[in-house]
Motif scaffolding. Structure first.
Motif, PDB file in Angstrom:
ATOM      1  N   VAL A 112       1.140  -0.892  -0.192  1.00  0.00           N
ATOM      2  CA  VAL A 112      -0.126   0.078   0.223  1.00  0.00           C
ATOM      3  C   VAL A 112       1.073   0.946  -0.168  1.00  0.00           C
ATOM      4  O   VAL A 112       2.085   1.030   0.528  1.00  0.00           O
ATOM      5  N   TYR A 113       0.270   2.446  -0.805  1.00  0.00           N
ATOM      6  CA  TYR A 113       1.279   3.673  -0.422  1.00  0.00           C
ATOM      7  C   TYR A 113       0.904   3.956   0.649  1.00  0.00           C
ATOM      8  O   TYR A 113      -0.324   4.302   1.593  1.00  0.00           O
ATOM      9  N   GLN A 114       2.230   5.189   1.032  1.00  0.00           N
ATOM     10  CA  GLN A 114       1.930   5.564   2.429  1.00  0.00           C
ATOM     11  C   GLN A 114       0.887   6.805   2.174  1.00  0.00           C
ATOM     12  O   GLN A 114      -0.599   7.132   3.516  1.00  0.00           O
ATOM     13  N   GLU A 115       1.110   7.788   1.519  1.00  0.00           N
ATOM     14  CA  GLU A 115      -0.563   8.252   1.090  1.00  0.00           C
ATOM     15  C   GLU A 115      -1.134   8.092   0.230  1.00  0.00           C
ATOM     16  O   GLU A 115      -0.695   7.974  -1.092  1.00  0.00           O
ATOM     17  N   ARG A 128      -3.058   9.880  -1.601  1.00  0.00           N
ATOM     18  CA  ARG A 128      -3.582  11.434  -2.987  1.00  0.00           C
ATOM     19  C   ARG A 128      -1.911  10.905  -3.624  1.00  0.00           C
ATOM     20  O   ARG A 128      -2.258  11.735  -4.022  1.00  0.00           O
ATOM     21  N   MET A 129      -1.033  10.332  -3.486  1.00  0.00           N
ATOM     22  CA  MET A 129       0.299  10.323  -4.002  1.00  0.00           C
ATOM     23  C   MET A 129       0.658  10.514  -5.052  1.00  0.00           C
ATOM     24  O   MET A 129      -0.369   9.194  -5.935  1.00  0.00           O
ATOM     25  N   THR A 130       0.217  11.301  -6.229  1.00  0.00           N
ATOM     26  CA  THR A 130       0.629  11.053  -7.308  1.00  0.00           C
ATOM     27  C   THR A 130       2.038   9.819  -8.083  1.00  0.00           C
ATOM     28  O   THR A 130       3.096   9.974  -7.003  1.00  0.00           O
ATOM     29  N   ARG A 131       1.444   9.015  -8.877  1.00  0.00           N
ATOM     30  CA  ARG A 131       2.762   8.084  -9.037  1.00  0.00           C
ATOM     31  C   ARG A 131       3.406   8.164 -10.371  1.00  0.00           C
ATOM     32  O   ARG A 131       2.438   8.439 -11.542  1.00  0.00           O
ATOM     33  N   VAL A 132       4.392   8.667 -10.338  1.00  0.00           N
ATOM     34  CA  VAL A 132       4.889   9.286 -11.099  1.00  0.00           C
ATOM     35  C   VAL A 132       6.242   7.980 -11.890  1.00  0.00           C
ATOM     36  O   VAL A 132       6.492   7.072 -11.124  1.00  0.00           O
ATOM     37  N   ILE A 133       5.648   7.255 -13.445  1.00  0.00           N
ATOM     38  CA  ILE A 133       6.407   6.669 -13.509  1.00  0.00           C
ATOM     39  C   ILE A 133       7.452   7.116 -15.285  1.00  0.00           C
ATOM     40  O   ILE A 133       7.480   7.298 -15.980  1.00  0.00           O
ATOM     41  N   SER A 134       8.662   6.529 -14.957  1.00  0.00           N
ATOM     42  CA  SER A 134       9.245   6.875 -15.547  1.00  0.00           C
ATOM     43  C   SER A 134      10.064   6.144 -16.881  1.00  0.00           C
ATOM     44  O   SER A 134       9.664   4.619 -16.182  1.00  0.00           O
ATOM     45  N   PHE A 135       9.472   6.365 -17.844  1.00  0.00           N
ATOM     46  CA  PHE A 135      10.271   5.180 -19.169  1.00  0.00           C
ATOM     47  C   PHE A 135      11.689   5.530 -19.559  1.00  0.00           C
ATOM     48  O   PHE A 135      11.534   5.028 -20.739  1.00  0.00           O
ATOM     49  N   GLU A 136      12.007   6.400 -19.013  1.00  0.00           N
ATOM     50  CA  GLU A 136      13.651   6.477 -19.597  1.00  0.00           C
ATOM     51  C   GLU A 136      14.536   5.012 -19.985  1.00  0.00           C
ATOM     52  O   GLU A 136      14.804   4.938 -20.933  1.00  0.00           O
ATOM     53  N   TYR A 137      14.166   4.103 -19.126  1.00  0.00           N
ATOM     54  CA  TYR A 137      15.083   3.298 -19.127  1.00  0.00           C
ATOM     55  C   TYR A 137      14.654   2.375 -20.428  1.00  0.00           C
ATOM     56  O   TYR A 137      15.092   1.229 -20.912  1.00  0.00           O
ATOM     57  N   LEU A 138      12.952   2.094 -20.430  1.00  0.00           N
ATOM     58  CA  LEU A 138      12.224   1.285 -21.427  1.00  0.00           C
ATOM     59  C   LEU A 138      12.554   1.790 -22.711  1.00  0.00           C
ATOM     60  O   LEU A 138      12.651   1.688 -23.469  1.00  0.00           O
ATOM     61  N   ASN A 139      12.506   3.310 -22.558  1.00  0.00           N
ATOM     62  CA  ASN A 139      12.905   4.216 -24.350  1.00  0.00           C
ATOM     63  C   ASN A 139      14.261   3.782 -24.213  1.00  0.00           C
ATOM     64  O   ASN A 139      15.013   3.417 -25.193  1.00  0.00           O
ATOM     65  N   ARG A 140      15.539   3.516 -23.980  1.00  0.00           N
ATOM     66  CA  ARG A 140      16.847   3.414 -24.604  1.00  0.00           C
ATOM     67  C   ARG A 140      16.692   2.202 -24.359  1.00  0.00           C
ATOM     68  O   ARG A 140      17.349   1.619 -25.288  1.00  0.00           O
ATOM     69  N   GLN A 141      15.889   0.972 -23.914  1.00  0.00           N
ATOM     70  CA  GLN A 141      16.008  -0.809 -24.335  1.00  0.00           C
ATOM     71  C   GLN A 141      16.169  -0.835 -25.266  1.00  0.00           C
ATOM     72  O   GLN A 141      16.737  -1.702 -25.966  1.00  0.00           O
TER      73      GLN A 141
END
Length: 99
Positions: free
Chosen positions: A69-72, A74-87
């Motif tokens: 579970v998330y601590q908060e 309403r916390m925004t979930r930021v997903i980084s796709f940099e690694y996927l794009n590089r791959q």
């Protein structure tokens, strides 16, 4: 002759213990196979339950009752796709260079 009787008794005792060890090993292997089969069934049932409810990812989490579970809430979930794009770039580059 008493020495010969002692040797026969000792050989008989060794045979019994070796047979009992083999029986114990055979029983242990059978128990392990049954436990592995039960675990496989539990994994399959957990997968079906996870796909329906989405609560427990593994059998261990389900048995212990642990959930991520998330601590908060309403916390925004930021997903980084940099690694996927590089791959993906490296994969396409290597396919172009190989063919």
């Amino acid at each position: 002759p008493p020495l010969q009787q002692q040797q026969q008794g000792l050989s008989w005792l060794l045979q019994i213990t070796s047979w009992s060890r083999m029986d114990v090993a055979r029983l242990a292997r059978g128990a392990m196979r049954r436990a592995e089969a039960a675990y496989r069934v539990a994994v399959l049932l957990n997968l079906v339950a996870f796909l329906r409810t989405g609560t427990f990812r593994s059998v261990l989490e389900r048995v212990c009752g642990m959930r991520l579970v998330y601590q908060e809430a309403r916390m925004t979930r930021v997903i980084s796709f940099e690694y996927l794009n590089r791959q993906l770039v490296w994969q396409e580059l290597s396919e172009v260079l190989l063919f």
